[in-house]
Design a protein around this motif. Structure first.
Motif, mmCIF file in Angstrom:
data_model
loop_
_atom_site.group_PDB
_atom_site.id
_atom_site.type_symbol
_atom_site.label_atom_id
_atom_site.label_comp_id
_atom_site.label_asym_id
_atom_site.label_seq_id
_atom_site.Cartn_x
_atom_site.Cartn_y
_atom_site.Cartn_z
ATOM 1 N N ASP A 1 0.966 -1.226 0.065
ATOM 2 C CA ASP A 1 0.035 0.073 0.110
ATOM 3 C C ASP A 1 0.776 1.221 0.027
ATOM 4 O OD1 ASP A 1 -1.708 2.112 0.634
ATOM 5 O OD2 ASP A 1 -3.037 0.817 1.846
ATOM 6 N N PRO A 2 0.646 2.104 -0.975
ATOM 7 C CA PRO A 2 1.295 3.386 -0.938
ATOM 8 C C PRO A 2 1.409 4.220 0.243
ATOM 9 C CG PRO A 2 0.295 3.316 -3.064
ATOM 10 C CD PRO A 2 -0.222 2.038 -2.143
ATOM 11 N N ALA A 3 0.282 4.054 1.147
ATOM 12 C CA ALA A 3 -0.046 4.852 2.210
ATOM 13 C C ALA A 3 0.958 4.553 3.256
ATOM 14 C CB ALA A 3 -1.377 4.674 2.637
ATOM 15 N N PHE A 4 1.743 3.225 3.261
ATOM 16 C CA PHE A 4 2.655 2.702 4.008
ATOM 17 C C PHE A 4 3.984 2.818 3.688
ATOM 18 C CE2 PHE A 4 -1.388 0.983 5.491
ATOM 19 C CZ PHE A 4 -1.412 0.894 6.672
ATOM 20 N N GLN A 5 4.414 3.544 2.564
ATOM 21 C CA GLN A 5 5.781 3.865 2.209
ATOM 22 C C GLN A 5 6.723 4.144 3.250
ATOM 23 O OE1 GLN A 5 6.807 3.417 -0.892
ATOM 24 N NE2 GLN A 5 8.732 4.167 -0.363
ATOM 25 N N ARG A 6 6.289 5.219 4.067
ATOM 26 C CA ARG A 6 6.946 5.696 5.095
ATOM 27 C C ARG A 6 7.305 4.597 6.319
ATOM 28 N NH1 ARG A 6 8.610 8.481 2.439
ATOM 29 N NH2 ARG A 6 8.566 10.964 2.408
ATOM 30 N N THR A 7 6.385 3.818 6.431
ATOM 31 C CA THR A 7 6.544 2.625 7.242
ATOM 32 C C THR A 7 7.611 1.457 6.828
ATOM 33 O OG1 THR A 7 4.256 2.654 8.058
ATOM 34 C CG2 THR A 7 5.160 0.611 8.317
ATOM 35 N N ARG A 8 7.329 1.443 5.552
ATOM 36 C CA ARG A 8 8.324 0.226 4.549
ATOM 37 C C ARG A 8 9.664 0.915 4.834
ATOM 38 N NH1 ARG A 8 4.014 -0.199 1.105
ATOM 39 N NH2 ARG A 8 4.966 1.205 -0.463
ATOM 40 N N GLU A 9 10.024 2.447 4.725
ATOM 41 C CA GLU A 9 11.321 2.932 4.845
ATOM 42 C C GLU A 9 11.977 2.642 6.149
ATOM 43 O OE1 GLU A 9 10.347 6.353 1.242
ATOM 44 O OE2 GLU A 9 10.739 6.802 3.326
ATOM 45 N N ASN A 10 11.061 3.084 7.131
ATOM 46 C CA ASN A 10 11.432 3.020 8.516
ATOM 47 C C ASN A 10 11.675 1.684 8.778
ATOM 48 O OD1 ASN A 10 10.969 5.670 8.789
ATOM 49 N ND2 ASN A 10 9.211 5.521 9.566
ATOM 50 N N GLY A 11 10.982 0.547 8.387
ATOM 51 C CA GLY A 11 11.417 -0.871 8.766
ATOM 52 C C GLY A 11 12.601 -1.301 7.916
ATOM 53 N N SER A 12 12.741 -0.922 6.617
ATOM 54 C CA SER A 12 14.164 -1.241 6.263
ATOM 55 C C SER A 12 15.333 -0.647 7.123
ATOM 56 C CB SER A 12 14.195 -0.601 4.753
ATOM 57 O OG SER A 12 15.319 -0.859 4.059
ATOM 58 N N GLU A 13 15.237 0.537 7.277
ATOM 59 C CA GLU A 13 16.251 1.260 7.941
ATOM 60 C C GLU A 13 16.482 0.522 9.492
ATOM 61 O OE1 GLU A 13 15.964 5.481 7.654
ATOM 62 O OE2 GLU A 13 16.597 5.423 5.875
ATOM 63 N N PHE A 14 15.419 0.226 10.075
ATOM 64 C CA PHE A 14 15.404 -0.301 11.499
ATOM 65 C C PHE A 14 16.181 -1.653 11.294
ATOM 66 C CE2 PHE A 14 13.824 -2.896 15.009
ATOM 67 C CZ PHE A 14 13.933 -1.877 16.042
ATOM 68 N N GLY A 15 16.081 -2.404 10.322
ATOM 69 C CA GLY A 15 16.597 -3.740 9.998
ATOM 70 C C GLY A 15 17.710 -3.554 9.877
ATOM 71 N N ARG A 16 18.349 -2.473 8.888
ATOM 72 C CA ARG A 16 19.588 -2.386 8.726
ATOM 73 C C ARG A 16 20.512 -2.206 9.873
ATOM 74 N NH1 ARG A 16 18.930 0.989 4.980
ATOM 75 N NH2 ARG A 16 18.578 -0.450 3.522
ATOM 76 N N GLY B 1 15.035 5.194 3.397
ATOM 77 C CA GLY B 1 14.860 4.036 3.502
ATOM 78 C C GLY B 1 16.128 3.259 2.977
ATOM 79 N N LEU B 2 16.897 4.036 2.452
ATOM 80 C CA LEU B 2 18.554 3.270 2.005
ATOM 81 C C LEU B 2 19.589 3.967 2.867
ATOM 82 C CD1 LEU B 2 17.943 3.162 -2.030
ATOM 83 C CD2 LEU B 2 17.676 1.415 -0.379
ATOM 84 N N ARG B 3 19.448 4.910 3.714
ATOM 85 C CA ARG B 3 20.391 5.206 4.497
ATOM 86 C C ARG B 3 21.118 4.062 5.357
ATOM 87 N NH1 ARG B 3 17.245 10.069 7.582
ATOM 88 N NH2 ARG B 3 15.526 8.360 7.776
ATOM 89 N N ASN B 4 22.445 4.392 5.603
ATOM 90 C CA ASN B 4 23.214 3.109 6.222
ATOM 91 C C ASN B 4 24.466 3.608 6.990
ATOM 92 O OD1 ASN B 4 25.882 3.544 4.553
ATOM 93 N ND2 ASN B 4 24.254 3.744 2.977
ATOM 94 N N VAL B 5 24.871 2.809 7.728
ATOM 95 C CA VAL B 5 26.034 3.106 8.635
ATOM 96 C C VAL B 5 27.133 3.623 7.951
ATOM 97 C CG1 VAL B 5 27.632 2.064 10.640
ATOM 98 C CG2 VAL B 5 24.972 1.171 10.394
#
Length: 251
Positions: A42-57, A102-106
């Protein structure tokens, strides 16, 4: 989230309520939430996906750093250290001003934000070791060192009750967060008496890769011991051993 009271503590799900146990006690919460498939598309959860990606990283980065320091962490970590380090890694990643959200890294973040991180909140280095020390990272030579001038242990180390002896420990770690690999070396003093006798100067050098372009970390800690009938035992199984990142070079 609610806290369970009463003699009988429940575990599992009953009538849409999930009962479970945590470090904070027996809790309960209502079962439910948004379907994972919707969050994933869902496009409405784009920020959620980005945050989740970075949290996983951040979680993966914290794991590789912890693994690199495992030789010291075995006796110097509290039960919530993993989550605290992950939260700190999120801050490091969020400091990345180069990558898109969403692609930010250490690597492109600020690893230096980890400097001062305490691995054991039950015994912090900042409130345990008062002897002045100098931590040095020589990236060209590939050496990560700590130097401590002579000091009187009883005056400069705040030790837990029951302490008779101690040792100073340190580690140098070179971490490749992208490849999830590391190079580590660690050092320790002999077990020293915690008394009013002046120590010798302490100098510990931990070698990593010369001319490295990876983040470098210096961890410093103290291990406490109790002598019983001539034998040395880790005091309270190391529950109050402090360990902290005292110098960080993220390049």
């Amino acid at each position: 989230m609610a806290r369970q009271k009463g003699i009988i503590k429940l575990k599992g799900t009953i009538g849409g309520i999930t009962f479970y146990k945590t470090q904070d006690g027996h809790l309960a919460r209502e079962k439910g939430g948004i379907e994972a498939s919707r969050i994933a598309s869902d496009p409405a959860f784009q920020r959620t996906r980005e945050n989740g990606s970075e949290f996983g990283r951040a979680g993966k980065a914290g794991k590789i750093l912890r693994t690199s320091l495992r030789a010291l962490l075995i006796n110097s970590a509290d039960g919530r250290m993993v989550s605290r380090l992950t939260q700190k890694m999120v801050k490091v990643i969020q400091a990345d001003t180069v990558s898109v959200r969403g692609l930010r890294n250490v690597i492109d973040g600020e690893a230096e934000l980890l400097q001062g991180f305490e691995f054991n909140i039950r015994g912090k280095l900042g409130t345990s070791l008062f002897a002045p020390f100098v931590g040095t990272i020589d990236r060209v030579a590939g050496t990560i060192t700590v130097d401590i001038a002579p000091f009187i242990p009883a005056n400069m180390i705040a030790a837990p009750s029951g302490t008779t002896h101690f040792k100073i420990i340190s580690a140098g770690s070179e971490v490749d967060f992208e490849a999830e690999t590391f190079v580590e070396a660690h050092s320790e003093t002999a077990i020293l008496p915690w008394d009013n006798t002046l120590t010798l100067a302490i100098s510990q050098e931990n070698a990593v890769t010369a001319a490295s372009i990876k983040p470098l970390f210096l961890a410093l800690g103290v291990e406490f011991y109790q002598e019983v009938n001539g034998q040395m035992y880790p005091l309270k199984n190391g529950a109050f051993n402090p360990l902290a990142l005292v110098t960080v070079s993220g390049l």
